[in-house]
Design a protein around this motif. Structure first.
Motif, mmCIF file in Angstrom:
data_model
loop_
_atom_site.group_PDB
_atom_site.id
_atom_site.type_symbol
_atom_site.label_atom_id
_atom_site.label_comp_id
_atom_site.label_asym_id
_atom_site.label_seq_id
_atom_site.Cartn_x
_atom_site.Cartn_y
_atom_site.Cartn_z
ATOM 1 N N LEU A 163 0.724 -26.224 28.172
ATOM 2 C CA LEU A 163 1.185 -26.714 29.471
ATOM 3 C C LEU A 163 0.048 -26.794 30.486
ATOM 4 C CD1 LEU A 163 4.598 -24.823 29.729
ATOM 5 C CD2 LEU A 163 4.279 -27.279 29.458
ATOM 6 N N ARG A 217 7.575 -27.159 21.525
ATOM 7 C CA ARG A 217 8.103 -26.529 22.740
ATOM 8 C C ARG A 217 9.607 -26.690 22.810
ATOM 9 N NH1 ARG A 217 3.546 -28.629 26.210
ATOM 10 N NH2 ARG A 217 4.791 -30.496 26.426
ATOM 11 N N LEU A 232 3.296 -31.659 20.700
ATOM 12 C CA LEU A 232 3.665 -30.364 21.281
ATOM 13 C C LEU A 232 5.133 -30.332 21.706
ATOM 14 C CD1 LEU A 232 0.578 -29.446 23.486
ATOM 15 C CD2 LEU A 232 1.577 -27.995 21.731
ATOM 16 N N ARG A 233 5.635 -31.504 22.098
ATOM 17 C CA ARG A 233 7.022 -31.546 22.564
ATOM 18 C C ARG A 233 8.004 -31.128 21.483
ATOM 19 N NH1 ARG A 233 6.179 -35.421 26.498
ATOM 20 N NH2 ARG A 233 6.164 -37.107 24.991
ATOM 21 N N MET A 271 1.461 -22.588 25.306
ATOM 22 C CA MET A 271 2.502 -23.619 25.327
ATOM 23 C C MET A 271 1.935 -25.025 25.462
ATOM 24 S SD MET A 271 5.644 -22.387 25.173
ATOM 25 C CE MET A 271 6.906 -23.187 26.144
#
Lengths: 337, 323
Positions: free
Chosen positions: A60, A91, A87-88, A58
């Motif tokens: 994260l 995700r 990435l946002r 992810m």
């Protein structure tokens, strides 16, 4: 999209903790693929690296001292090294995640409905009213009774099972291609767990989503997953189709893990076969096979790290099959062949 | 038949909440614990199994009912009267870390009960006796003697649970109530601790009340099982009878819901709908009727009482599953 391309292709994923005198490898060369509409179980005991693997996928694990290397290709696109900004977009919309404790995953000060609406509106330009319509529809599909009213309730007003359904509804709100579920039923009672697992099994038909199910419970894996990856101390012990792996586990750790679960049917053993000792911490992992100090079959060749070999339908990190001493099939009570 | 070690008759524990609400955590529970047996208490969260466990040791006051330990009525006994009985009844808790004072060494923690309570002759134990007993305890639970000089954080969860067991054993109890003692442990470690409980029972002739939500663990260790739902016992009997041929629809549903580590070819099973109702406002009549697949009109009105089905089994259901 190329038809042969897996939804998620993880190659040689490595997570290293730097900063102390010695680098500590938390996840060591983990590789797997997950397809659309499939449920892959990532199973291991605490400290096996299963949650760290999910967080690395992810993106994260963005913090000083943690180095993620290797490759995570999602629909052919490399995620490792992607900016947080990029990435946002992935995700929440394309990959969603649900956690063990839905109480801490929801904020306590807004209603469930408000939070699901917000998740939808963060990724799509739609009106509040349309978002709420979709929220109510999702809650209904997740088996939440009286969804309009439930949407206006706060997390603490719902039972654990309903909160988990609401969280799955939120995760599915943008129709993600991949759902990562980290111990989604561990905090739930067994009768509610059965309902949630049923829901997860239904997702692949109803939504076509791939599911990466992280669990410590081999029972949950057997009842839910198509494929399994067994992790031990941050490394792959064994992977393969669930049916093959449960019928004939090839790694002594897989066998020992299955044997240490008390049976619910059939004769009761006087003592449970147990694995002596505890899993090593990643900082004190033995140089050879990480399981060797606890393994009944440990011998001279186990002092070097075993490569992952193909055996029957599985891949296994153990030298026994190549040495001609593959483990026997598992005998389970109450199963008719 | 030998005299039961512990007898509970119609015990109730009610908590008063805000706004005049009450919570019936344990509602009219009667049971016996016979010497040398392991009585497993199973049920989902909020069913009252932990509260019942605490009631059985009088760690909490009863709202009503009668409790006899070794023939002594302890239902309303004062702390002072209870104290001489305490060494014979001990408890092991789920959270092995929270149960141990983090700033004290294991040796000090284990010596404390030995210092507080006098020995069988009414004498204070000498330092040498205590030291010898500590070594004996370490041996019993499979820890090295060097562990006595260390602190709780230096141990893994499984080892800390061994320490908790050692502390419970320090005064040579007859009865141990263990509340979810293995549920926080990894499965490979869980098996070790379940085996330790079995071994200690045989070596020391102990009696356990073993509280757990995991049916497979309870089956492994228990001679008898009591299944609880919303503060009441719905079924009780020999472990194999109850778990192989459950008579209460709730017991059957609980067994069916356990995910087993085998691939089933026919994965169809009846699932219970919904969650356990709140114990603050339990359903009328049979408390399980809101989720029961066999419920009929009568179940919403009359609460069934425990009755015998022969085979030493009791069930609280108007329409038990038979055959």
């Amino acid at each position: 999209m190329d038809a042969d391309m897996p939804l998620l292709d993880v190659r040689d994923l490595r997570v290293t903790l730097t900063g102390s005198e010695k680098d500590i490898t938390l996840v060591d060369s983990v590789s797997f693929t997950a397809g659309a509409g499939e449920i892959l179980g990532l199973v291991g005991e605490s400290g096996s690296g299963k949650s760290v693997t999910a967080l690395a996928i992810m993106g994260l694990l963005d913090m000083p001292g943690l180095v993620v290397s290797g490759s995570v290709r999602f629909r052919g696109r490399e995620l490792v090294g992607l900016s947080q900004r990029a990435l946002r977009h992935v995700r929440g919309r394309e990959i969603a995640m649900i956690f063990q404790d839905p109480m801490t995953a929801f904020t306590p000060v807004y209603t469930i409905g408000w939070q699901i609406d917000e998740a939808i509106r963060a990724h799509e330009k739609i009106s509040r009213r349309d978002a709420r319509t979709r929220t109510v529809k999702l809650l209904n599909e997740m088996g939440v009774p009286d969804p309009e009213r439930t949407a206006n309730r706060y997390p603490h007003q719902l039972s654990g099972g309903l909160r988990q359904r609401a969280m799955i509804a939120m995760a599915l709100s943008c129709n993600p291609a991949l759902l990562i579920a980290d111990e989604p039923t561990t905090a739930l009672d067994v009768t509610v767990q059965a309902q949630i697992l049923d829901l997860l099994r239904g997702l692949r038909h109803d939504y076509g989503s791939g599911v990466l199910l992280i669990t410590h419970d081999m029972g949950v894996v057997a009842e839910t997953c198509d494929d399994v990856l067994v992790l031990y101390s941050g490394r792959m012990a064994e992977t393969g189709p669930a049916a093959a792996l449960f019928a004939r586990p090839a790694h002594p750790y897989t066998t020992a893990l299955l044997d240490s679960i008390p049976p619910l049917t059939g004769p009761r053993p006087a003592r449970l076969p147990s694995i002596a000792g505890v899993p090593p911490s990643p900082a004190a992992r033995p140089s050879g096979c990480a399981f060797a100090p606890r393994c009944h079959y440990a011998h001279a060749s186990c002092t070097t790290k075993p490569p992952l070999i193909v055996w029957e339908e599985q891949e296994v990190a153990c030298v026994l099959p190549t040495e001609g001493h593959a483990l026997p099939p598992r005998i389970t009570a109450g199963e008719t062949p | 038949m030998t005299e039961p070690l512990l007898v509970a008759r119609s015990i109730r524990k009610t908590y008063r909440l805000n706004r005049g609400q009450t919570l019936q955590a344990v509602d009219d529970v009667s049971l016996e614990v016979r010497p040398g047996e392991v009585l497993g208490l199973v049920g989902e969260s909020g069913c009252g199994k932990s509260t019942l466990g605490r009631c059985l040791l009088r760690l909490t006051d009863l709202t009503s009912g009668e409790l006899l330990f070794e023939g002594h009525d302890i239902s309303r006994a004062s702390e002072r009267t209870l104290r001489p009985l305490r060494p014979r009844m001990q408890m092991v808790f789920q959270d092995s870390y929270a149960s141990l004072n983090p700033v004290r060494r294991i040796g000090d923690l284990l010596a404390e009960p030995l210092k507080i309570h006098r020995d069988v002759h009414g004498q204070r134990r000498t330092r040498a006796t205590i030291a010898a007993r500590l070594e004996e305890l370490m041996d019993l639970v499979g820890l090295p003697v060097s562990a006595l000089a260390r602190y709780p954080h230096e141990f893994s969860g499984g080892q800390r649970q061994r320490i908790n067991i050692a502390r419970a054993l320090a005064l040579s109890p007859r009865l141990i109530v263990a509340d979810e003692p293995v549920s926080a442990l990894d499965v490979s470690v869980q098996a070790q601790i379940v085996n330790l409980f079995t071994d200690l029972k045989e070596r020391l002739g102990l009696t356990y009340v073993f509280i757990a939500h995991d049916l497979a663990v309870v089956r492994q260790i228990s001679t008898r099982v009591a299944v609880m739902y919303l503060g009441t016992i719905v079924e009780m009997g020999e472990t194999d009878t109850v778990l192989h041929t459950p008579a209460h629809p709730y017991t059957a549903a609980l067994i069916a819901a356990v995910p087993e580590p085998v691939i089933r070819l026919h994965a169809s099973r009846t699932l219970l709908r919904g969650d356990v109702p709140s114990p603050i406002a339990p359903p009328s009549g049979c408390r399980f009727h809101t989720r029961c697949p066999k419920a009929e009109a009568r179940c919403a009105q009359d609460a069934p009482t425990l009755r015998s089905l022969g085979d030493e089994r009791l069930v609280a259901c108007h329409f038990p599953i038979v055959g």
